[in-house]
Enzyme design. Structure first.
Site, PDB file in Angstrom:
ATOM      1  N   HIS A 104       0.817  -1.220   0.000  1.00  0.00           N
ATOM      2  CA  HIS A 104       0.000   0.000   0.000  1.00  0.00           C
ATOM      3  C   HIS A 104       0.848   1.266   0.000  1.00  0.00           C
ATOM      4  O   HIS A 104       0.367   2.337  -0.359  1.00  0.00           O
ATOM      5  CB  HIS A 104      -0.990   0.003   1.172  1.00  0.00           C
ATOM      6  CG  HIS A 104      -0.396   0.264   2.520  1.00  0.00           C
ATOM      7  ND1 HIS A 104      -0.056  -0.740   3.399  1.00  0.00           N
ATOM      8  CD2 HIS A 104      -0.090   1.414   3.149  1.00  0.00           C
ATOM      9  CE1 HIS A 104       0.424  -0.213   4.512  1.00  0.00           C
ATOM     10  NE2 HIS A 104       0.420   1.102   4.379  1.00  0.00           N
ATOM     11  N   ASP A 134       0.030  -7.558   1.277  1.00  0.00           N
ATOM     12  CA  ASP A 134       0.542  -6.208   1.506  1.00  0.00           C
ATOM     13  C   ASP A 134       2.067  -6.175   1.552  1.00  0.00           C
ATOM     14  O   ASP A 134       2.664  -5.467   2.359  1.00  0.00           O
ATOM     15  CB  ASP A 134      -0.030  -5.595   2.783  1.00  0.00           C
ATOM     16  CG  ASP A 134       0.049  -4.067   2.778  1.00  0.00           C
ATOM     17  OD1 ASP A 134       0.387  -3.505   1.722  1.00  0.00           O
ATOM     18  OD2 ASP A 134      -0.199  -3.451   3.829  1.00  0.00           O
ATOM     19  N   GLY A 206       3.453   6.574   8.251  1.00  0.00           N
ATOM     20  CA  GLY A 206       4.813   6.732   7.764  1.00  0.00           C
ATOM     21  C   GLY A 206       5.712   5.586   8.170  1.00  0.00           C
ATOM     22  O   GLY A 206       6.764   5.362   7.585  1.00  0.00           O
ATOM     23  N   ASN A 207       5.297   4.848   9.204  1.00  0.00           N
ATOM     24  CA  ASN A 207       6.038   3.664   9.635  1.00  0.00           C
ATOM     25  C   ASN A 207       5.778   2.461   8.732  1.00  0.00           C
ATOM     26  O   ASN A 207       6.507   1.459   8.802  1.00  0.00           O
ATOM     27  CB  ASN A 207       5.669   3.264  11.062  1.00  0.00           C
ATOM     28  CG  ASN A 207       6.500   3.974  12.109  1.00  0.00           C
ATOM     29  OD1 ASN A 207       5.980   4.755  12.892  1.00  0.00           O
ATOM     30  ND2 ASN A 207       7.798   3.715  12.107  1.00  0.00           N
ATOM     31  N   SER A 208       4.728   2.520   7.927  1.00  0.00           N
ATOM     32  CA  SER A 208       4.392   1.389   7.071  1.00  0.00           C
ATOM     33  C   SER A 208       5.578   0.973   6.220  1.00  0.00           C
ATOM     34  O   SER A 208       6.203   1.806   5.558  1.00  0.00           O
ATOM     35  CB  SER A 208       3.227   1.737   6.145  1.00  0.00           C
ATOM     36  OG  SER A 208       2.002   1.629   6.818  1.00  0.00           O
ATOM     37  N   THR A 224       2.956  -2.603   9.566  1.00  0.00           N
ATOM     38  CA  THR A 224       1.901  -2.489   8.552  1.00  0.00           C
ATOM     39  C   THR A 224       0.692  -1.662   8.974  1.00  0.00           C
ATOM     40  O   THR A 224       0.193  -0.847   8.212  1.00  0.00           O
ATOM     41  CB  THR A 224       1.415  -3.896   8.141  1.00  0.00           C
ATOM     42  OG1 THR A 224       2.507  -4.613   7.586  1.00  0.00           O
ATOM     43  CG2 THR A 224       0.298  -3.836   7.119  1.00  0.00           C
ATOM     44  N   ALA A 225       0.188  -1.869  10.193  1.00  0.00           N
ATOM     45  CA  ALA A 225      -1.077  -1.225  10.555  1.00  0.00           C
ATOM     46  C   ALA A 225      -1.146  -0.993  12.051  1.00  0.00           C
ATOM     47  O   ALA A 225      -0.420  -1.608  12.834  1.00  0.00           O
ATOM     48  CB  ALA A 225      -2.259  -2.102  10.119  1.00  0.00           C
ATOM     49  N   ILE A 226      -2.030  -0.076  12.439  1.00  0.00           N
ATOM     50  CA  ILE A 226      -2.318   0.126  13.856  1.00  0.00           C
ATOM     51  C   ILE A 226      -3.826   0.184  14.051  1.00  0.00           C
ATOM     52  O   ILE A 226      -4.584   0.444  13.111  1.00  0.00           O
ATOM     53  CB  ILE A 226      -1.684   1.409  14.429  1.00  0.00           C
ATOM     54  CG1 ILE A 226      -2.264   2.658  13.765  1.00  0.00           C
ATOM     55  CG2 ILE A 226      -0.175   1.374  14.333  1.00  0.00           C
ATOM     56  CD1 ILE A 226      -1.838   3.953  14.430  1.00  0.00           C
ATOM     57  N   LEU A 227      -4.239  -0.047  15.271  1.00  0.00           N
ATOM     58  CA  LEU A 227      -5.633   0.115  15.665  1.00  0.00           C
ATOM     59  C   LEU A 227      -5.694   1.287  16.615  1.00  0.00           C
ATOM     60  O   LEU A 227      -5.075   1.263  17.672  1.00  0.00           O
ATOM     61  CB  LEU A 227      -6.139  -1.157  16.355  1.00  0.00           C
ATOM     62  CG  LEU A 227      -7.508  -1.086  17.035  1.00  0.00           C
ATOM     63  CD1 LEU A 227      -8.575  -0.736  16.019  1.00  0.00           C
ATOM     64  CD2 LEU A 227      -7.834  -2.396  17.708  1.00  0.00           C
ATOM     65  N   GLY A 264      -9.230 -26.450  -2.806  1.00  0.00           N
ATOM     66  CA  GLY A 264     -10.668 -26.680  -2.920  1.00  0.00           C
ATOM     67  C   GLY A 264     -11.379 -27.115  -1.654  1.00  0.00           C
ATOM     68  O   GLY A 264     -12.210 -28.030  -1.708  1.00  0.00           O
TER      69      GLY A 264
END
Length: 454
Positions: A104, A134, A206-208, A224-227, A264
């Site tokens: 991203h 990602d 910016g840390n991504s 990658t992400a924070i909450l 499958g």
């Protein structure tokens, strides 16, 4: 809002844990000696590009016009809009100049610039990107670069001290510390394939793409992400494990993309209640709930109710573990499954196939009816009296019935001149057809004939 902000705050609708504290500092001595050797391997990434943006009607102040006439939306585009994005990356190969980052961070980028800690700037080339995990790989000229050593993320434990390195808010290289709060976080809805390391080390926009390291200075994750609410950090950050990122990276470098295969099956977590119902003592694993007809799993003899406990020698904790284990393999890969069936261990081998080729294979077996859902229809209507047939519930685009103009709600009452009353009749008549079908169809109180070709 820049793309990385949306990924750094992908869970704003989830409940927030207001009691999360500030990141603890390591008590295992001074981090400076470790950081001195690896900080040059973490880089700043600046990208520019353009993207088509849907036209939200705006007022003169630049705010969306939410009047009833416009509803704040429009089907038109305002054309390509330029954007800028900031992120981080990690040099993983100093000889070839490969840099790991988040997909991203460089999404839709026309130009990618990399700045090293010594101020040198390079134009980067995109090697490959995999939005589902990602992960992306870019490359710069390999000139006096420092690569970070890779750690084994499978050896991590909750409570291990870690440090996050990146370029938060474009301020420049920044280091924060904390601990591993949890492992194997999945089903968060952030990425397609999730096996996150959760940490309370501060991670900000910016840390991504930056590094999550252990106390040996080894890369154990890609931030990658924070909450957090309204862009604030409350000590819940997520990083892609280094082993997962490295696996994707190898495919991107070799092929430029990740082409995943399928076996499958559908699976669900093995809960204590299900474990008791299946008469197994272990609650680690994933229960197979559906085996798709004609799939590699079906041909290998896998059955609903089988419990997957290992994939290629790696223990399976839950359904997310199965998705990640299979999703990181390239199509055509050999898979060894260890299953529990009736309390006994079984070993089954199969090979993943291209999902698109699998769909083509299934479609070739039933070219007329593939991609359409039906139900038996037996009703008394005011205009047509007692009607028996088969009603279309849904039909996928670009299938035979869809191309012939058939849609949801249509009722089939005859095939090639033969009256049908149910699905059994429909399948029987279709099975003997060659190149086309002549269907008598009831639609909205009327009746028509439709020709369906393969």
């Amino acid at each position: 809002m820049p793309r990385f902000l949306s990924l750094l705050f992908p869970l704003l609708l989830y409940p927030f844990i207001a009691t999360a504290g500030a990141s603890p500092q390591t008590t295992q001595g001074n981090l400076a000696p470790v950081l001195k050797t690896i900080l040059p391997s973490v880089v700043n990434i600046y990208v520019t590009g353009s993207i088509n943006v849907p036209l939200d009607t705006v007022d003169q102040e630049g705010a969306p016009d939410e009047s009833p006439q416009n509803n704040g939306h429009s089907s038109m585009d305002i054309g390509p809009q330029k954007f800028e994005n900031l992120g981080s990356g990690v040099i993983v190969d100093s000889k070839k100049g490969y840099i790991l980052t988040n997909a991203h961070v460089i999404a839709h980028a026309k130009n990618i610039r990399v700045t090293l800690t010594d101020g040198h700037r390079y134009k980067a080339k995109l090697i490959g990107t995999d939005p589902d995990s990602d992960v992306a790989v870019i490359q710069i000229d390999p000139e006096n670069l420092t690569a970070i050593p890779l750690g084994n993320s499978d050896l991590l434990h909750v409570g291990d001290f870690v440090a996050a390195i990146g370029n938060p808010f474009g301020l420049g290289q920044t280091v924060t510390s904390g601990i591993i709060s949890a492992l194997q976080r999945n089903n968060l809805g952030i990425e397609g394939y999730e096996n996150f390391i959760q940490t309370d080390a501060s991670i900000n926009p910016g840390n991504s793409g930056g590094a999550l390291i252990n106390m040996k200075g080894e890369l154990i994750g890609i931030n990658t992400a924070i909450l957090g609410p309204e862009g604030s950090n409350i000590g819940i950050g997520f990083a892609i494990p280094s082993n997962m990122a490295h696996s994707v990276m190898e495919q991107l470098i070799q092929y430029g993309s990740v082409k995943r295969g399928t076996m499958g099956v559908l699976v669900q977590n093995l809960t204590p209640e299900l474990a008791s119902a299946f008469h197994v003592s272990n609650t680690q694993g994933a229960v197979i709930t559906l085996v798709v007809t004609g799939s590699p799993a079906d041909e290998a003899g896998i059955k609903p109710g089988d419990i997957i406990v290992e994939v290629n020698g790696k223990k399976i904790e839950d359904s997310g573990s199965v998705r990640n284990a299979i999703g990181l393999l390239r199509l055509g890969s050999q898979i060894n499954l260890r299953l529990l069936r009736d309390g006994r261990l079984k070993s089954i081998n199969l090979v993943t196939i291209d999902p698109n080729k699998y769909i083509e294979k299934i479609a070739s077996r039933d070219p007329f009816l593939f991609g359409t859902e039906f139900r038996n229809f037996d009703e008394i209507t005011p205009t047509q009296g007692h009607v028996q047939g088969v009603q279309i519930i849904s039909t996928q685009e670009d299938t035979a019935l869809w191309r012939a103009g058939l849609r949801r709600g249509d009722v089939l009452i005859s095939v090639n001149g033969k009256t049908i009353s149910n699905m059994t009749d429909l399948k029987k008549e279709v099975s003997t057809a060659k190149r086309q079908l002549l269907l008598n169809v009831l639609r909205q109180g009327g009746a028509i004939f439709v020709v369906v070709k393969q």
